[in-house]
Design a protein around this motif. Structure first.
Motif, PDB file in Angstrom:
ATOM      1  N   ARG A  24       0.840  -1.208   0.000  1.00 26.68           N
ATOM      2  CA  ARG A  24       0.000   0.000   0.000  1.00 26.68           C
ATOM      3  C   ARG A  24       0.868   1.248   0.000  1.00 26.68           C
ATOM      4  O   ARG A  24       0.557   2.228  -0.683  1.00 26.68           O
ATOM      5  CB  ARG A  24      -0.911  -0.005   1.230  1.00 26.68           C
ATOM      6  CG  ARG A  24      -2.013  -1.034   1.205  1.00 26.68           C
ATOM      7  CD  ARG A  24      -3.025  -0.761   2.317  1.00 26.68           C
ATOM      8  NE  ARG A  24      -3.913  -1.884   2.512  1.00 26.68           N
ATOM      9  CZ  ARG A  24      -3.754  -2.819   3.454  1.00 26.68           C
ATOM     10  NH1 ARG A  24      -2.703  -2.746   4.284  1.00 26.68           N
ATOM     11  NH2 ARG A  24      -4.615  -3.809   3.562  1.00 26.68           N
ATOM     12  N   ARG A  25       1.957   1.235   0.752  1.00 27.09           N
ATOM     13  CA  ARG A  25       2.851   2.389   0.772  1.00 27.09           C
ATOM     14  C   ARG A  25       3.463   2.615  -0.608  1.00 27.09           C
ATOM     15  O   ARG A  25       3.581   3.760  -1.064  1.00 27.09           O
ATOM     16  CB  ARG A  25       3.944   2.194   1.812  1.00 27.09           C
ATOM     17  CG  ARG A  25       4.937   3.351   1.851  1.00 27.09           C
ATOM     18  CD  ARG A  25       6.033   3.170   2.880  1.00 27.09           C
ATOM     19  NE  ARG A  25       7.033   4.224   2.720  1.00 27.09           N
ATOM     20  CZ  ARG A  25       8.176   4.297   3.398  1.00 27.09           C
ATOM     21  NH1 ARG A  25       8.458   3.381   4.311  1.00 27.09           N
ATOM     22  NH2 ARG A  25       9.020   5.293   3.167  1.00 27.09           N
ATOM     23  N   MET A  26       3.868   1.544  -1.276  1.00 33.02           N
ATOM     24  CA  MET A  26       4.423   1.686  -2.623  1.00 33.02           C
ATOM     25  C   MET A  26       3.444   2.396  -3.551  1.00 33.02           C
ATOM     26  O   MET A  26       3.831   3.288  -4.320  1.00 33.02           O
ATOM     27  CB  MET A  26       4.770   0.302  -3.187  1.00 33.02           C
ATOM     28  CG  MET A  26       5.916  -0.394  -2.495  1.00 33.02           C
ATOM     29  SD  MET A  26       6.088  -2.114  -3.064  1.00 33.02           S
ATOM     30  CE  MET A  26       7.285  -2.739  -1.879  1.00 33.02           C
ATOM     31  N   VAL A  27       2.187   1.994  -3.474  1.00 36.42           N
ATOM     32  CA  VAL A  27       1.176   2.603  -4.341  1.00 36.42           C
ATOM     33  C   VAL A  27       0.938   4.054  -3.946  1.00 36.42           C
ATOM     34  O   VAL A  27       0.855   4.943  -4.802  1.00 36.42           O
ATOM     35  CB  VAL A  27      -0.127   1.786  -4.266  1.00 36.42           C
ATOM     36  CG1 VAL A  27      -1.265   2.511  -4.981  1.00 36.42           C
ATOM     37  CG2 VAL A  27       0.083   0.406  -4.885  1.00 36.42           C
ATOM     38  N   THR A  28       0.852   4.323  -2.649  1.00 34.82           N
ATOM     39  CA  THR A  28       0.637   5.692  -2.171  1.00 34.82           C
ATOM     40  C   THR A  28       1.771   6.612  -2.618  1.00 34.82           C
ATOM     41  O   THR A  28       1.541   7.774  -2.966  1.00 34.82           O
ATOM     42  CB  THR A  28       0.534   5.710  -0.634  1.00 34.82           C
ATOM     43  OG1 THR A  28      -0.598   4.920  -0.238  1.00 34.82           O
ATOM     44  CG2 THR A  28       0.363   7.124  -0.112  1.00 34.82           C
ATOM     45  N   GLU A  29       2.995   6.087  -2.625  1.00 36.09           N
ATOM     46  CA  GLU A  29       4.163   6.887  -3.009  1.00 36.09           C
ATOM     47  C   GLU A  29       4.448   6.792  -4.504  1.00 36.09           C
ATOM     48  O   GLU A  29       5.513   7.187  -4.972  1.00 36.09           O
ATOM     49  CB  GLU A  29       5.360   6.470  -2.152  1.00 36.09           C
ATOM     50  CG  GLU A  29       5.113   6.774  -0.680  1.00 36.09           C
ATOM     51  CD  GLU A  29       6.242   6.356   0.257  1.00 36.09           C
ATOM     52  OE1 GLU A  29       7.272   5.841  -0.231  1.00 36.09           O
ATOM     53  OE2 GLU A  29       6.089   6.555   1.475  1.00 36.09           O
ATOM     54  N   VAL A  30       3.479   6.297  -5.249  1.00 38.39           N
ATOM     55  CA  VAL A  30       3.445   6.317  -6.720  1.00 38.39           C
ATOM     56  C   VAL A  30       4.574   5.514  -7.358  1.00 38.39           C
ATOM     57  O   VAL A  30       5.122   5.904  -8.387  1.00 38.39           O
ATOM     58  CB  VAL A  30       3.434   7.770  -7.272  1.00 38.39           C
ATOM     59  CG1 VAL A  30       2.802   7.789  -8.671  1.00 38.39           C
ATOM     60  CG2 VAL A  30       2.679   8.713  -6.375  1.00 38.39           C
ATOM     61  N   HIS A  31       4.932   4.395  -6.738  1.00 37.71           N
ATOM     62  CA  HIS A  31       5.831   3.461  -7.400  1.00 37.71           C
ATOM     63  C   HIS A  31       4.995   2.546  -8.292  1.00 37.71           C
ATOM     64  O   HIS A  31       3.805   2.332  -8.048  1.00 37.71           O
ATOM     65  CB  HIS A  31       6.618   2.646  -6.373  1.00 37.71           C
ATOM     66  CG  HIS A  31       7.505   3.477  -5.509  1.00 37.71           C
ATOM     67  ND1 HIS A  31       8.578   4.183  -6.014  1.00 37.71           N
ATOM     68  CD2 HIS A  31       7.475   3.745  -4.172  1.00 37.71           C
ATOM     69  CE1 HIS A  31       9.175   4.846  -5.034  1.00 37.71           C
ATOM     70  NE2 HIS A  31       8.523   4.599  -3.909  1.00 37.71           N
ATOM     71  N   GLU A  32       5.639   2.008  -9.313  1.00 38.36           N
ATOM     72  CA  GLU A  32       4.949   1.166 -10.281  1.00 38.36           C
ATOM     73  C   GLU A  32       5.000  -0.287  -9.832  1.00 38.36           C
ATOM     74  O   GLU A  32       6.055  -0.792  -9.451  1.00 38.36           O
ATOM     75  CB  GLU A  32       5.631   1.323 -11.640  1.00 38.36           C
ATOM     76  CG  GLU A  32       4.958   0.597 -12.781  1.00 38.36           C
ATOM     77  CD  GLU A  32       5.634   0.917 -14.109  1.00 38.36           C
ATOM     78  OE1 GLU A  32       4.928   1.322 -15.042  1.00 38.36           O
ATOM     79  OE2 GLU A  32       6.876   0.779 -14.209  1.00 38.36           O
ATOM     80  N   GLY A  33       3.868  -0.965  -9.883  1.00 35.24           N
ATOM     81  CA  GLY A  33       3.788  -2.365  -9.488  1.00 35.24           C
ATOM     82  C   GLY A  33       3.825  -3.280 -10.694  1.00 35.24           C
ATOM     83  O   GLY A  33       2.917  -3.259 -11.531  1.00 35.24           O
ATOM     84  N   GLY A  34       4.886  -4.096 -10.809  1.00 34.52           N
ATOM     85  CA  GLY A  34       5.004  -5.069 -11.883  1.00 34.52           C
ATOM     86  C   GLY A  34       4.833  -6.479 -11.350  1.00 34.52           C
ATOM     87  O   GLY A  34       4.844  -6.716 -10.145  1.00 34.52           O
ATOM     88  N   ASN A  35       4.683  -7.439 -12.250  1.00 41.10           N
ATOM     89  CA  ASN A  35       4.360  -8.818 -11.893  1.00 41.10           C
ATOM     90  C   ASN A  35       5.619  -9.680 -11.850  1.00 41.10           C
ATOM     91  O   ASN A  35       6.408  -9.682 -12.794  1.00 41.10           O
ATOM     92  CB  ASN A  35       3.373  -9.372 -12.922  1.00 41.10           C
ATOM     93  CG  ASN A  35       2.567 -10.531 -12.396  1.00 41.10           C
ATOM     94  OD1 ASN A  35       3.095 -11.439 -11.767  1.00 41.10           O
ATOM     95  ND2 ASN A  35       1.261 -10.516 -12.674  1.00 41.10           N
ATOM     96  N   HIS A  36       5.786 -10.411 -10.740  1.00 39.29           N
ATOM     97  CA  HIS A  36       6.934 -11.303 -10.553  1.00 39.29           C
ATOM     98  C   HIS A  36       6.454 -12.741 -10.335  1.00 39.29           C
ATOM     99  O   HIS A  36       7.144 -13.542  -9.719  1.00 39.29           O
ATOM    100  CB  HIS A  36       7.750 -10.810  -9.362  1.00 39.29           C
ATOM    101  CG  HIS A  36       9.194 -11.242  -9.345  1.00 39.29           C
ATOM    102  ND1 HIS A  36       9.951 -11.410 -10.482  1.00 39.29           N
ATOM    103  CD2 HIS A  36      10.031 -11.537  -8.298  1.00 39.29           C
ATOM    104  CE1 HIS A  36      11.177 -11.789 -10.153  1.00 39.29           C
ATOM    105  NE2 HIS A  36      11.244 -11.886  -8.840  1.00 39.29           N
ATOM    106  N   LEU A  37       5.255 -13.018 -10.844  1.00 40.35           N
ATOM    107  CA  LEU A  37       4.541 -14.282 -10.696  1.00 40.35           C
ATOM    108  C   LEU A  37       4.076 -14.479  -9.244  1.00 40.35           C
ATOM    109  O   LEU A  37       4.473 -13.748  -8.345  1.00 40.35           O
ATOM    110  CB  LEU A  37       5.361 -15.473 -11.184  1.00 40.35           C
ATOM    111  CG  LEU A  37       5.823 -15.400 -12.656  1.00 40.35           C
ATOM    112  CD1 LEU A  37       6.414 -16.755 -13.081  1.00 40.35           C
ATOM    113  CD2 LEU A  37       4.729 -14.978 -13.592  1.00 40.35           C
TER     114      LEU A  37
END
Length: 210
Positions: A60-73
């Protein structure tokens, strides 16, 4: 083209992509996020479904701080025979259905937690992939992102931050990691432009943490 392995961005742009893989452990994630926030840097986090379920507050913090979420399976599985024979032959247990299910499970965990979709990028665990596997992922809407390799195997942007054994020939001190990044591409017109840097959200080092 959607099944290509992306190893570098635009050589004409003075930008670098910092990417961090999250398998299951996250003992360096808070420290990394603090450093990125202090410097106003956004990064791409390649997360497994397992990481997302184990560390929801960090995600949630990553998203709040506008980092991009990629898929690692979903479960960080091996996909090829590389560990055994240094060849990227698809394992018999890995099928199109298996790969798409791994991608889907991770994405569903991310969406359920954040109410946002993942970016349409994935990174194969252990760097194990081939055109067949990348093609399956592309059919599911994902393009594969590796990391930048330069002139020969001695020059690349894999920081080896996961190596904790100081006696290993792959071990790099934090100063060596920094110098390797800064000096990448020296003497060539593009320099470091478009570089994709590989790091991790966990570290088994007790000292000399990257």
């Amino acid at each position: 083209p959607a099944a290509d392995d992306i190893i570098r961005g635009d050589l004409s742009v003075r930008e670098v992509a910092f990417t961090f893989d999250g398998g299951a452990d996250a003992n360096a994630a808070g420290e990394i996020l603090d450093g990125l926030r202090a410097r106003n840097v956004r990064a791409t986090m390649f997360l497994t479904g397992q990481f997302i379920r184990l560390h929801p507050d960090l995600v949630r913090r990553m998203v709040t701080e506008v980092h991009e979420g990629g898929n690692h399976l979903d479960a960080h599985p091996h996909l090829t025979t590389y560990e055994r024979d240094r060849r990227q032959q698809t394992l018999p247990t890995v099928t199109r259905e298996f790969l798409v299910d791994q991608l889907r499970r991770a994405e569903e965990s991310f969406r359920a937690l954040t109410e946002q979709p993942m970016a349409p990028f994935w990174r194969a665990p252990f760097g194990e992939h081939n055109p067949e596997i990348r093609g399956w992922a592309a059919e599911g809407g994902y393009r594969h992102i590796s990391w930048t390799r330069g002139a020969g195997t001695a020059e690349d942007l894999d920081t080896r931050d996961w190596v904790a054994d100081r006696s290993s020939r792959n071990y790099r001190t934090r100063e060596e990691i920094a110098a390797r990044l800064v000096n990448f591409g020296q003497g060539r017109p593009e320099g470091l432009n478009g570089g994709i840097v590989l790091m991790h959200l966990a570290s088994h080092r007790r000292t000399d943490r990257p």
